[in-house]
Design an enzyme around this catalytic site. Structure first.
Site, PDB file in Angstrom:
ATOM      1  N   LYS B  73     -22.541  -6.598  -8.561  1.00 51.42           N
ATOM      2  CA  LYS B  73     -22.908  -7.729  -7.683  1.00 51.42           C
ATOM      3  C   LYS B  73     -21.812  -8.788  -7.712  1.00 51.42           C
ATOM      4  O   LYS B  73     -21.263  -9.083  -8.785  1.00 51.42           O
ATOM      5  CB  LYS B  73     -24.231  -8.304  -8.203  1.00 51.42           C
ATOM      6  CG  LYS B  73     -24.857  -9.402  -7.344  1.00 51.42           C
ATOM      7  CD  LYS B  73     -26.181  -9.850  -7.975  1.00 51.42           C
ATOM      8  CE  LYS B  73     -26.924 -10.884  -7.160  1.00 51.42           C
ATOM      9  NZ  LYS B  73     -28.215 -11.277  -7.791  1.00 51.42           N
ATOM     10  N   SER B 148     -32.154 -11.215  -4.753  1.00 55.36           N
ATOM     11  CA  SER B 148     -30.849 -11.436  -4.185  1.00 55.36           C
ATOM     12  C   SER B 148     -29.852 -10.286  -4.387  1.00 55.36           C
ATOM     13  O   SER B 148     -28.808 -10.268  -3.748  1.00 55.36           O
ATOM     14  CB  SER B 148     -30.244 -12.704  -4.780  1.00 55.36           C
ATOM     15  OG  SER B 148     -30.054 -12.560  -6.182  1.00 55.36           O
ATOM     16  N   SER B 172     -34.634 -10.964  -8.873  1.00 51.43           N
ATOM     17  CA  SER B 172     -33.537 -10.574  -7.983  1.00 51.43           C
ATOM     18  C   SER B 172     -33.012  -9.159  -8.173  1.00 51.43           C
ATOM     19  O   SER B 172     -32.220  -8.692  -7.361  1.00 51.43           O
ATOM     20  CB  SER B 172     -32.369 -11.547  -8.120  1.00 51.43           C
ATOM     21  OG  SER B 172     -32.588 -12.687  -7.328  1.00 51.43           O
TER      22      SER B 172
END
Lengths: 95, 476
Positions: B73, B148, B172
């Site tokens: 990420k 997210s 997330s």
């Protein structure tokens, strides 16, 4: 607690965020709704409850006092939006 | 689903195929560009790493994760690579160091092919708040992948990589894993070093793995975990022993169903999938009972106060002075701060900074921030009491399956409520896992969440593996 436009204006100044007049209105109404929801917290009786800062409740984690290499000046300045040879460059503060 | 990428185990025993597999992984990620899962692909670096790992394996070095291909990420630092957090304010920034978790995985032989898209600064539940555009769900591109860590979940679900790192501050990693039909584990707070993870809510954040099975999550966790001198909040608890991999669960567990997680707002298909799985676990000999976590209704208010307060402090560093984007039009120092931040951050990040600054400001601190911390203790105590009676808790991961793009974008409160079942684990610091447990009537994946006591990752993964075996039987 109702959130007023003045609250939002003052908070934006504290947060160093430039908001447009339209966004100021929008933020007042959105955060108003969010805080209306959040206000249900006040139903909970927390008399005498110690606030929880950290779930593992550790404190004073010490590191051995041994110097180690950090960024060189060039590495620290590598991402500068504006710089001189040795420093970050910013607008003049004192006239 | 057919996955053309050979498995890590296969590649480890056939190291000569690794460079081709990394090429394939990069090609697949490029072909799938329309899903906007990646923001940077590492072509040169990844190919070089693949050759290095191949040579090491061929020489007979052990490299326990040799053969693994990963994505990371883009709020996790990798030296000399862009680190954007999907924000304009980090435009052009390159990291000066590598996150400990990534460094450990790479040292064990994993190859990272690139950085994945996310909600800006990990703030969001749909991966739509990104300067690079919204991530799309591979199961239905008109739907969100969750957030997210949407890009990481998509890269795994689409079969482009074997695993991915995300970050989980309030769900997330678990919620996108659920929406995309893959497995995601939020470790115990302190289990994995946060060094190199761009701080959002420092008392809640954990770097968290996503993969296709619990056994694979366990493999990743064993190498990521452990104390780190660069993160003083990392716990002095040895990482789980990998030995031969995740062992089969060989005894009955006491499973608690928190009644507060099965109330209104829960989609009927999600509820029935969870209850069906629990019944089958009962059939395997586990003991199931109802428990109560009475502070659950306050978890979202507490979370949005604590997370926003910590975010407003953490994001104070983005001021246009030392790195990242700077508004070129600013002529005074205060204009430079205000304009850079006002334009550099997207709307949701501005909202969270405002909420956080407000709850920390004079006159509101006691009513909001201190109050939230007091109720947070209630949430932790609920878990402690529950875990005195049961070994694990089972809940849905999210109240619904993946929603449509744009559906909740203009209604922040509705978006916040999609985290209703995941935020408590972060507030209490307990480990929590999402595993796929079938599909709803529209064919969208459903996630089942298992939570355990602090540092009980191995136990919840073992039970998760059992849930996986149930659903496999269910399908055949």
């Amino acid at each position: 607690m109702p959130v007023t436009k003045e609250d939002i204006q003052r908070t934006a100044e504290l947060a160093r965020l430039r908001l447009s007049p339209a966004e100021l209105d929008d933020m007042t109404s959105t955060l108003g709704k969010v805080f209306q929801y959040i206000d249900q917290l006040h139903e909970v009786d927390t008399t005498g409850v110690e606030p929880l800062h950290h779930v593992l409740e550790m404190s004073n984690v010490m590191d051995p006092d041994v110097p180690r290499a950090g960024f060189t000046r060039e590495e620290a300045l590598a991402n500068a939006p504006d710089r001189t040879e040795e420093y970050f460059r910013l607008p003049r503060v004192v006239n | 689903m057919f996955t053309p990428l050979p498995s890590p185990e296969h590649l480890r025993s056939h190291p000569n195929q690794l460079p081709d597999a990394v090429d394939l992984s990069l090609t697949l990620a490029r072909k799938g560009e329309a899903l906007r899962a990646f923001v940077t692909l590492f072509d040169g670096r990844a190919r070089e790493d693949a050759r290095r790992v191949r040579d090491a394996l061929t020489r007979g070095e052990s490299l326990p994760l040799g053969g693994w291909i990963l994505a990371v990420k883009d709020n996790i630092a990798i030296k000399d690579q862009p680190l954007t957090c999907a924000s304009k304010i980090l435009d052009g920034f390159r990291s000066g160091f590598t996150a400990t978790a990534v460094e450990r995985l790479e040292k064990a032989g994993a190859v990272v092919i690139g950085k994945t898209n996310l909600d800006e600064f990990a703030m969001g539940s749909s991966s739509e708040n990104s300067v690079f555009g919204a991530v799309r769900n591979p199961r239905d591109p008109e739907r969100v992948p969750g957030g997210s860590s949407g890009g990481s979940a998509v890269a795994v679900a689409a079969g482009w990589v074997h695993g991915a790192l995300g970050s989980d501050t309030g769900g997330s990693v678990r919620q996108p894993a659920a929406f995309c039909g893959v497995a995601g584990l939020k470790p115990t707070y302190g289990r994995v070093s946060r060094y190199g993870l761009v701080a959002f809510g420092s008392s809640l954040d954990q770097i968290a793995p996503i993969s296709t099975s619990c056994a694979r999550l366990f493999d990743l966790l064993c190498f990521m975990a452990g104390v780190d001198s660069m993160d003083s909040s990392s716990a002095h608890v040895p990482p789980p022993m990998r030995n031969g991999g995740l062992a089969r669960l060989n005894h009955a567990l006491r499973i608690g169903l928190p009644q507060e997680y099965f109330l209104e707002g829960l989609a009927p298909d999600v509820e029935s999938a969870i209850r069906r799985a629990v019944e089958r676990l009962r059939g395997l000999g586990h003991h199931v009972c109802e428990v109560s976590l009475p502070h659950t209704p306050y978890a979202i208010p507490v979370y949005y106060i604590v997370a926003a307060a910590e975010a407003s402090s953490n994001l104070a560093r983005f001021d246009g002075a030392r790195y990242g984007w700077r508004d070129p039009a600013a002529s005074t120092l205060s204009d430079l701060y205000e304009q850079t931040r006002g334009e550099g951050f997207g709307p949701e990040v501005r909202r969270r900074i405002m909420m956080g600054t407000f709850v920390l400001s004079a006159g509101y601190y006691d009513a909001y921030y201190r109050k939230a911390q007091q109720v947070r203790r209630g949430i932790l105590d609920d878990f402690k009491k529950a875990f005195a009676e049961v070994d694990v808790l089972i809940t849905p991961t999210a109240p619904t399956t993946a929603f449509k793009l744009g559906e909740k974008l203009d209604d922040p409160l509705a978006m916040y409520l999609s985290d209703i079942y995941t935020v408590s684990a972060n507030l209490a610091g307990v480990p929590a896992l999402s595993v796929p447990v079938g599909k709803d009537r529209q064919g969208l994946p459903i996630g089942l969440q298992i939570m355990g006591p602090h540092f009980a990752e191995e136990r919840i993964l073992q039970l998760g593996a059992q849930v996986e075996s149930l659903t496999c039987e269910g399908r055949s």
